[in-house]
Design a protein around this motif. Sequence first.
Motif, PDB file in Angstrom:
ATOM      1  N   PRO A   1       0.830  -1.203   0.000  1.00 28.52           N
ATOM      2  CA  PRO A   1       0.000   0.000   0.000  1.00 28.52           C
ATOM      3  C   PRO A   1       0.869   1.260   0.000  1.00 28.52           C
ATOM      4  CG  PRO A   1       0.055  -0.975   2.198  1.00 28.52           C
ATOM      5  CD  PRO A   1       0.804  -1.911   1.296  1.00 28.52           C
ATOM      6  N   LEU A   2       0.601   2.162  -0.943  1.00 30.03           N
ATOM      7  CA  LEU A   2       1.336   3.422  -1.035  1.00 30.03           C
ATOM      8  C   LEU A   2       0.347   4.585  -0.959  1.00 30.03           C
ATOM      9  CD1 LEU A   2       3.868   2.615  -3.922  1.00 30.03           C
ATOM     10  CD2 LEU A   2       4.203   2.355  -1.451  1.00 30.03           C
ATOM     11  N   ARG A   3       0.730   5.625  -0.234  1.00 32.99           N
ATOM     12  CA  ARG A   3      -0.145   6.784  -0.052  1.00 32.99           C
ATOM     13  C   ARG A   3      -0.086   7.708  -1.258  1.00 32.99           C
ATOM     14  NH1 ARG A   3       0.186  11.960   1.597  1.00 32.99           N
ATOM     15  NH2 ARG A   3       2.455  11.775   1.806  1.00 32.99           N
ATOM     16  N   VAL A   4      -1.234   8.214  -1.677  1.00 32.85           N
ATOM     17  CA  VAL A   4      -1.299   9.176  -2.774  1.00 32.85           C
ATOM     18  C   VAL A   4      -0.825  10.536  -2.265  1.00 32.85           C
ATOM     19  CG1 VAL A   4      -2.803  10.350  -4.424  1.00 32.85           C
ATOM     20  CG2 VAL A   4      -3.193   7.933  -3.875  1.00 32.85           C
ATOM     21  N   ALA A   5       0.253  11.043  -2.871  1.00 28.56           N
ATOM     22  CA  ALA A   5       0.823  12.327  -2.458  1.00 28.56           C
ATOM     23  C   ALA A   5       0.320  13.486  -3.301  1.00 28.56           C
ATOM     24  CB  ALA A   5       2.350  12.265  -2.536  1.00 28.56           C
ATOM     25  N   ALA A   6      -0.107  13.217  -4.534  1.00 26.37           N
ATOM     26  CA  ALA A   6      -0.602  14.285  -5.405  1.00 26.37           C
ATOM     27  C   ALA A   6      -1.412  13.688  -6.538  1.00 26.37           C
ATOM     28  CB  ALA A   6       0.554  15.117  -5.972  1.00 26.37           C
ATOM     29  N   VAL A   7      -2.416  14.422  -6.983  1.00 28.10           N
ATOM     30  CA  VAL A   7      -3.176  14.101  -8.191  1.00 28.10           C
ATOM     31  C   VAL A   7      -3.263  15.388  -8.990  1.00 28.10           C
ATOM     32  CG1 VAL A   7      -5.330  13.233  -9.158  1.00 28.10           C
ATOM     33  CG2 VAL A   7      -4.527  12.353  -6.964  1.00 28.10           C
ATOM     34  N   ASP A   8      -2.504  15.458 -10.086  1.00 27.00           N
ATOM     35  CA  ASP A   8      -2.404  16.680 -10.887  1.00 27.00           C
ATOM     36  C   ASP A   8      -3.142  16.511 -12.203  1.00 27.00           C
ATOM     37  OD1 ASP A   8      -0.600  17.894  -8.998  1.00 27.00           O
ATOM     38  OD2 ASP A   8       0.987  16.601  -9.809  1.00 27.00           O
ATOM     39  N   ARG A   9      -4.055  17.433 -12.477  1.00 29.09           N
ATOM     40  CA  ARG A   9      -4.796  17.393 -13.738  1.00 29.09           C
ATOM     41  C   ARG A   9      -3.871  17.779 -14.882  1.00 29.09           C
ATOM     42  NH1 ARG A   9      -9.593  15.191 -15.345  1.00 29.09           N
ATOM     43  NH2 ARG A   9     -10.354  15.705 -13.244  1.00 29.09           N
ATOM     44  N   LEU A  10      -3.789  16.934 -15.911  1.00 30.23           N
ATOM     45  CA  LEU A  10      -2.975  17.212 -17.096  1.00 30.23           C
ATOM     46  C   LEU A  10      -3.820  17.743 -18.239  1.00 30.23           C
ATOM     47  CD1 LEU A  10      -0.725  14.011 -17.078  1.00 30.23           C
ATOM     48  CD2 LEU A  10      -0.125  16.285 -16.230  1.00 30.23           C
ATOM     49  N   THR A  11      -4.920  17.051 -18.532  1.00 27.14           N
ATOM     50  CA  THR A  11      -5.869  17.452 -19.564  1.00 27.14           C
ATOM     51  C   THR A  11      -7.265  17.149 -19.029  1.00 27.14           C
ATOM     52  OG1 THR A  11      -5.964  15.297 -20.673  1.00 27.14           O
ATOM     53  CG2 THR A  11      -4.183  16.780 -21.353  1.00 27.14           C
ATOM     54  N   ASP A  12      -8.270  17.388 -19.835  1.00 26.02           N
ATOM     55  CA  ASP A  12      -9.635  17.090 -19.399  1.00 26.02           C
ATOM     56  C   ASP A  12      -9.831  15.616 -19.081  1.00 26.02           C
ATOM     57  OD1 ASP A  12     -10.376  19.708 -19.611  1.00 26.02           O
ATOM     58  OD2 ASP A  12     -11.346  19.486 -21.573  1.00 26.02           O
ATOM     59  N   ASP A  13      -9.027  14.750 -19.717  1.00 26.70           N
ATOM     60  CA  ASP A  13      -9.231  13.311 -19.526  1.00 26.70           C
ATOM     61  C   ASP A  13      -7.985  12.589 -19.022  1.00 26.70           C
ATOM     62  OD1 ASP A  13      -7.669  13.457 -21.786  1.00 26.70           O
ATOM     63  OD2 ASP A  13      -8.870  12.048 -22.965  1.00 26.70           O
ATOM     64  N   SER A  14      -7.072  13.284 -18.356  1.00 26.98           N
ATOM     65  CA  SER A  14      -5.884  12.615 -17.834  1.00 26.98           C
ATOM     66  C   SER A  14      -5.356  13.328 -16.592  1.00 26.98           C
ATOM     67  CB  SER A  14      -4.779  12.544 -18.903  1.00 26.98           C
ATOM     68  OG  SER A  14      -4.296  13.836 -19.225  1.00 26.98           O
ATOM     69  N   VAL A  15      -4.710  12.535 -15.741  1.00 23.40           N
ATOM     70  CA  VAL A  15      -4.090  13.067 -14.533  1.00 23.40           C
ATOM     71  C   VAL A  15      -2.724  12.415 -14.345  1.00 23.40           C
ATOM     72  CG1 VAL A  15      -6.249  13.573 -13.312  1.00 23.40           C
ATOM     73  CG2 VAL A  15      -5.195  11.299 -13.080  1.00 23.40           C
TER      74      VAL A  15
ATOM     75  N   PHE B   1       1.422  15.992 -20.547  1.00 24.51           N
ATOM     76  CA  PHE B   1       2.769  16.409 -20.165  1.00 24.51           C
ATOM     77  C   PHE B   1       3.344  17.449 -21.125  1.00 24.51           C
ATOM     78  CE2 PHE B   1       2.379  12.007 -18.479  1.00 24.51           C
ATOM     79  CZ  PHE B   1       2.446  12.318 -17.124  1.00 24.51           C
ATOM     80  N   LEU B   2       2.484  18.343 -21.583  1.00 27.65           N
ATOM     81  CA  LEU B   2       2.913  19.381 -22.523  1.00 27.65           C
ATOM     82  C   LEU B   2       3.979  20.274 -21.894  1.00 27.65           C
ATOM     83  CD1 LEU B   2       2.272  20.476 -25.375  1.00 27.65           C
ATOM     84  CD2 LEU B   2       0.609  22.005 -24.300  1.00 27.65           C
ATOM     85  N   GLU B   3       3.747  20.735 -20.672  1.00 27.66           N
ATOM     86  CA  GLU B   3       4.696  21.627 -20.015  1.00 27.66           C
ATOM     87  C   GLU B   3       5.990  20.914 -19.660  1.00 27.66           C
ATOM     88  OE1 GLU B   3       2.921  23.518 -16.681  1.00 27.66           O
ATOM     89  OE2 GLU B   3       1.369  24.535 -17.860  1.00 27.66           O
ATOM     90  N   GLU B   4       5.887  19.656 -19.217  1.00 24.09           N
ATOM     91  CA  GLU B   4       7.092  18.915 -18.850  1.00 24.09           C
ATOM     92  C   GLU B   4       8.017  18.717 -20.052  1.00 24.09           C
ATOM     93  OE1 GLU B   4       4.017  17.619 -15.800  1.00 24.09           O
ATOM     94  OE2 GLU B   4       4.072  18.281 -17.889  1.00 24.09           O
TER      95      GLU B   4
END
Length: 359
Positions: A11-25, A164-167
Amino acid sequence: MAGARHGAFHPLRVAAVDRLTDDSVAVTLAVPPELRETYRFTPGQHLALRRRSVDGSEIRRTYSLCGPAGHPDGPATLRMGVRLVEGGEFSTFALKELEVGHTVEAMAPAGRFVLEPTPGHFAAVVGGSGITPVLSIISTLLSQEPEARFCLIRSDRTAASTMFLEEVADLKDRYPDRLHLVQTLSREDQQAGLPSGRLDEARLTRLLPALLPVESVDGWFLCGPYGLVQGAERALRALGVPRGRVHEEIFHVDSGVSAASAPVTTQARGAVTATLDGRSGTWPVRDGESLLEAVLRNRADAPYACKGGVCGTCRAFLVSGEVRMDRNFALEADEVDAGYVLACQSHPVTEQVELDFDR
């Protein structure tokens, strides 16, 4: 890598959920110090994730790691890209319900669509979420190997759907002389760059020689939907690229697409001997059952994720006997020649079959 070949989840804790596009994170998982060696990964690998649905059934999916690799003490976090799939239980959960503080069960990193940092000239043709493992490959390679160059050719539907456009733009700014970026859009015109349209075999056969010296590229990485990957492979073959320089990972295969091995008669009944984590057992294989299903009835820790011949999590060495694989979208030709099979797609041809999941 510790734990890379067995089916144990942590089990791993979720540290972040970042929206990338309307249909992806992008989902980031925190790795506690005692598990960092277990989750050490090679750029390009993926994680198998597991959760229980509301009816109690188990859902497993694999997602590629997108962050740079090579942390000396193992990674403190693991970041992966998740795109919504129509009807997909896990991707729907990730986009609509998953929050910081939640816990997700994850297997150790696996996969052979990888590139260890090394000098040379490399290139990738990716479509949609196929950018995810290649982003890890590029960021690790260019940061750790000053004598490496990379050409990224990516295809997306629209600018707004590009993950991942910005990355990728940041990497281009950081390594302007060593990263060549080519963006194409299939459903939207660009103000500059290539005209819109799909990257099919014919277009790639014309385009690639105009972008880079194809014959001198040390390694090609093709990732995305089945059609794009197969078209790119055929284009490279037509351009004379040796098969050993081409590496593929397919993210989605329509149910009607088949990549079966040569047809042979399947044994109605038989037995499978399997070695997993140093322990062996022999069990009967029921009519129509895959070898993985037979092993799972007796060893619940057998490694698997997609059960569709795509992710390669259930890869095993065929010690003896003969099998038929229904589909194979995960193993490369040299792996098959060396004796590896996908247990989820393999059925016994001989009465006795022996697999080794530890090799």
